[in-house]
Scaffold this active site. Structure first.
Site, mmCIF file in Angstrom:
data_model
loop_
_atom_site.group_PDB
_atom_site.id
_atom_site.type_symbol
_atom_site.label_atom_id
_atom_site.label_comp_id
_atom_site.label_asym_id
_atom_site.label_seq_id
_atom_site.Cartn_x
_atom_site.Cartn_y
_atom_site.Cartn_z
ATOM 1 N N ARG A 145 -41.944 34.638 -71.804
ATOM 2 C CA ARG A 145 -42.564 33.359 -71.463
ATOM 3 C C ARG A 145 -41.616 32.584 -70.533
ATOM 4 O O ARG A 145 -40.402 32.547 -70.765
ATOM 5 C CB ARG A 145 -42.816 32.513 -72.719
ATOM 6 C CG ARG A 145 -44.029 32.952 -73.525
ATOM 7 C CD ARG A 145 -45.345 32.664 -72.804
ATOM 8 N NE ARG A 145 -46.510 33.053 -73.589
ATOM 9 C CZ ARG A 145 -47.142 34.228 -73.493
ATOM 10 N NH1 ARG A 145 -46.725 35.141 -72.637
ATOM 11 N NH2 ARG A 145 -48.207 34.472 -74.228
ATOM 12 N N GLU A 154 -47.185 28.400 -64.661
ATOM 13 C CA GLU A 154 -47.997 29.393 -63.946
ATOM 14 C C GLU A 154 -49.341 28.794 -63.528
ATOM 15 O O GLU A 154 -49.911 28.007 -64.288
ATOM 16 C CB GLU A 154 -48.232 30.608 -64.854
ATOM 17 C CG GLU A 154 -46.948 31.324 -65.183
ATOM 18 C CD GLU A 154 -47.133 32.434 -66.225
ATOM 19 O OE1 GLU A 154 -48.278 32.744 -66.592
ATOM 20 O OE2 GLU A 154 -46.115 32.976 -66.664
ATOM 21 N N HIS A 171 -47.609 37.604 -63.845
ATOM 22 C CA HIS A 171 -47.902 37.736 -65.281
ATOM 23 C C HIS A 171 -48.847 38.934 -65.514
ATOM 24 O O HIS A 171 -49.965 38.765 -66.008
ATOM 25 C CB HIS A 171 -48.530 36.447 -65.827
ATOM 26 C CG HIS A 171 -48.388 36.314 -67.320
ATOM 27 N ND1 HIS A 171 -48.209 35.105 -67.952
ATOM 28 C CD2 HIS A 171 -48.425 37.247 -68.314
ATOM 29 C CE1 HIS A 171 -48.144 35.290 -69.262
ATOM 30 N NE2 HIS A 171 -48.278 36.593 -69.510
HETATM 31 P P1 NDP Z 1 -42.585 40.421 -81.694
HETATM 32 O O1 NDP Z 1 -42.923 39.307 -82.617
HETATM 33 O O2 NDP Z 1 -42.789 41.810 -82.142
HETATM 34 O O3 NDP Z 1 -41.063 40.305 -81.252
HETATM 35 C C1 NDP Z 1 -40.431 39.094 -80.988
HETATM 36 C C2 NDP Z 1 -38.942 39.248 -81.281
HETATM 37 O O4 NDP Z 1 -38.298 38.038 -80.919
HETATM 38 C C3 NDP Z 1 -38.635 39.537 -82.732
HETATM 39 O O5 NDP Z 1 -37.861 40.691 -82.809
HETATM 40 C C4 NDP Z 1 -37.842 38.342 -83.226
HETATM 41 O O6 NDP Z 1 -36.740 38.838 -83.964
HETATM 42 C C5 NDP Z 1 -37.343 37.684 -81.937
HETATM 43 N N1 NDP Z 1 -37.305 36.240 -82.057
HETATM 44 C C6 NDP Z 1 -38.233 35.426 -82.591
HETATM 45 N N2 NDP Z 1 -37.815 34.152 -82.520
HETATM 46 C C7 NDP Z 1 -36.596 34.182 -81.948
HETATM 47 C C8 NDP Z 1 -35.659 33.171 -81.618
HETATM 48 N N3 NDP Z 1 -35.879 31.884 -81.906
HETATM 49 N N4 NDP Z 1 -34.512 33.559 -81.020
HETATM 50 C C9 NDP Z 1 -34.278 34.854 -80.750
HETATM 51 N N5 NDP Z 1 -35.133 35.853 -81.044
HETATM 52 C C10 NDP Z 1 -36.276 35.507 -81.637
HETATM 53 O O7 NDP Z 1 -43.397 40.134 -80.362
HETATM 54 P P2 NDP Z 1 -43.763 41.152 -79.193
HETATM 55 O O8 NDP Z 1 -42.582 42.001 -78.923
HETATM 56 O O9 NDP Z 1 -45.052 41.782 -79.472
HETATM 57 O O10 NDP Z 1 -43.977 40.099 -77.995
HETATM 58 C C11 NDP Z 1 -42.922 39.279 -77.572
HETATM 59 C C12 NDP Z 1 -43.407 38.230 -76.596
HETATM 60 O O11 NDP Z 1 -43.717 38.821 -75.344
HETATM 61 C C13 NDP Z 1 -44.723 37.543 -76.996
HETATM 62 O O12 NDP Z 1 -44.489 36.473 -77.898
HETATM 63 C C14 NDP Z 1 -45.278 37.057 -75.662
HETATM 64 O O13 NDP Z 1 -44.916 35.737 -75.419
HETATM 65 C C15 NDP Z 1 -44.614 37.962 -74.646
HETATM 66 N N6 NDP Z 1 -45.605 38.798 -73.953
HETATM 67 C C16 NDP Z 1 -45.695 38.757 -72.586
HETATM 68 C C17 NDP Z 1 -46.603 39.554 -71.921
HETATM 69 C C18 NDP Z 1 -46.721 39.547 -70.440
HETATM 70 O O14 NDP Z 1 -47.816 39.771 -69.942
HETATM 71 N N7 NDP Z 1 -45.652 39.327 -69.695
HETATM 72 C C19 NDP Z 1 -47.528 40.413 -72.645
HETATM 73 C C20 NDP Z 1 -47.321 40.409 -74.073
HETATM 74 C C21 NDP Z 1 -46.392 39.627 -74.681
HETATM 75 P P3 NDP Z 1 -36.105 38.003 -85.169
HETATM 76 O O15 NDP Z 1 -37.258 37.679 -86.079
HETATM 77 O O16 NDP Z 1 -35.101 38.935 -85.752
HETATM 78 O O17 NDP Z 1 -35.483 36.804 -84.544
HETATM 79 C C1 DGY Z 2 -49.663 37.911 -74.052
HETATM 80 O O1 DGY Z 2 -50.323 38.813 -74.583
HETATM 81 O O2 DGY Z 2 -49.020 37.083 -74.682
HETATM 82 C C2 DGY Z 2 -49.644 37.875 -72.560
HETATM 83 O O3 DGY Z 2 -48.615 37.106 -72.084
HETATM 84 C C3 DGY Z 2 -50.950 37.406 -72.024
HETATM 85 O O4 DGY Z 2 -51.089 36.060 -72.308
#
Ligand code: NDP
Ligand code: DGY
Length: 315
Positions: A231, A260, A278
């Site tokens: 993000r 965005e 994105h």
């Molecule tokens: P997950 O929930 O599986 O992973 C998120 C990770 O972030 C966890 O391992 C968590 O670990 C860590 N985390 C959470 N809060 C914090 C914090 N405050 N500080 C540091 N680490 C933190 O999510 P996904 O991997 O499925 O997705 C991650 C993000 O990717 C989504 O939230 C979304 O915003 C973004 N995304 C972007 C896309 C794009 O199109 N560019 C598409 C899909 C997703 P822990 O709990 O150990 O802290």
């Molecule tokens: C997600 O799945 O979070 C992507 O960023 C699309 O919004």
């Protein structure tokens, strides 16, 4: 059973919107010219809401939907959903995790490759006929370099697997260490110092706003590259521009931005920055799977009062 009324607050692709219209009475809030009138007419009937991953849902809108039971997010990120408010009102919130993980990880790897090996410039070089006149520039070898992952979740782990196969070392940070074969670095500054590529893969929202600030970018250093596929809000964009301009940061590969689709003009003008609109999950196959899951969550709720994916805060 009578079809439920659903509010649509983001533009949806036809492969999700059409099946939704067949199953529910859909009300298109995102395209409505008179939004207050739409809410006055139908707000009290709305039982479901469909939004995008990046859509911000204000609590004032939810106040106008007293019968709302479920928000189904078309995306995995739910940083635009007021989860504390939903918890208080007992509104279920679902998203579309897992089905997009591989595609987003692929984009992170692509950004690492493009920033290190200069493939965007190399492509322009060939198209412009420059190869006929001179040799292409040399890039940076990736094998042996270190990737620091901020947020080793589903996507972070998929990125780790990919870069490991490229002979890169993986270190990571998060709120706690995990049982994984990568070194945990509790402090983000220390992670940035250890990394050649800092990859942002944690959720957006208030808890992570500007986590990657001037100090972290300075720790990443003049040989370092920032990759963000999570993000835009997680990175202080002004600090990023300043670091790139001062060359205290080597390069950046960005799929997401703070406002965005508006991108700071300074970033648009830089040659050491690779910018994507994105597109982390933007393949036909994955968007279809996300659409199917987004609708399946609604279907399950309205038929069985259960959901397929409930976000952790509401578990
Ligand atoms: P997950 O929930 O599986 O992973 C998120 C990770 O972030 C966890 O391992 C968590 O670990 C860590 N985390 C959470 N809060 C914090 C914090 N405050 N500080 C540091 N680490 C933190 O999510 P996904 O991997 O499925 O997705 C991650 C993000 O990717 C989504 O939230 C979304 O915003 C973004 N995304 C972007 C896309 C794009 O199109 N560019 C598409 C899909 C997703 P822990 O709990 O150990 O802290
Ligand atoms: C997600 O799945 O979070 C992507 O960023 C699309 O919004």
């Amino acid at each position: 059973m009578e079809a439920a009324d659903i509010l649509i607050t983001a533009p949806l692709p036809p492969f999700l919107y059409e099946p939704l219209k067949q199953a529910y009475r859909c009300h298109d809030y995102s395209q409505a010219t008179d939004k207050p009138a739409l809410l006055r007419d139908i707000g009290r009937e709305i039982r479901g809401l469909v939004q995008g991953g990046g859509t911000v849902t204000p609590t004032e809108l939810l106040d106008a939907l007293p019968a709302l039971e479920i928000i189904s997010v078309f995306g995995v990120g739910y940083d635009g959903v007021p989860t504390d408010y939903c918890k208080r009102r007992g509104i279920k919130v679902t998203n579309t995790p897992d089905v997009l993980t591989d595609d987003v990880a692929d984009v992170a790897v692509a950004l690492i490759l493009m920033t290190a090996r200069g493939f965007v410039r190399a492509n322009r070089f060939v198209h412009a006929g420059e190869w006929l006149k001179r040799s292409p520039e040399l890039g940076t070898k990736l094998g042996g370099r270190t990737v620091g992952i901020l947020g080793l979740g589903r996507i972070g782990k998929a990125i780790a697997q990919r870069v490991q196969a490229m002979q890169m070392e993986v270190v990571y940070t998060g709120r706690k260490p995990q049982d994984v074969p990568y070194r945990y670095v509790p402090d983000l500054d220390a992670l940035a110092r250890a990394a050649d590529f800092l990859v942002v893969a944690c959720p957006g929202g208030a808890a992570t706003r500007h986590l990657v600030d001037a100090r972290v970018l300075s720790a990443l250093g003049s040989d370092g590259t920032l990759i963000n596929i999570a993000r835009g809000s997680i990175v202080d964009e002004d600090a990023l521009v300043r670091a790139l301009q001062a060359k205290t940061l080597r390069a950046a590969g960005l799929d997401v931005f703070d406002n965005e689709p508006n991108i700071p003009a300074a970033l648009l003008a830089m040659d050491n920055v690779v910018l994507l609109p994105h597109v982390g999950s933007a393949t036909r196959e994955t968007r279809q799977a996300m659409g199917d899951l987004c609708k399946a969550n609604l279907d399950r709720w309205f038929s069985e009062r259960s959901v397929l994916t409930l976000i952790p805060e509401l578990n």
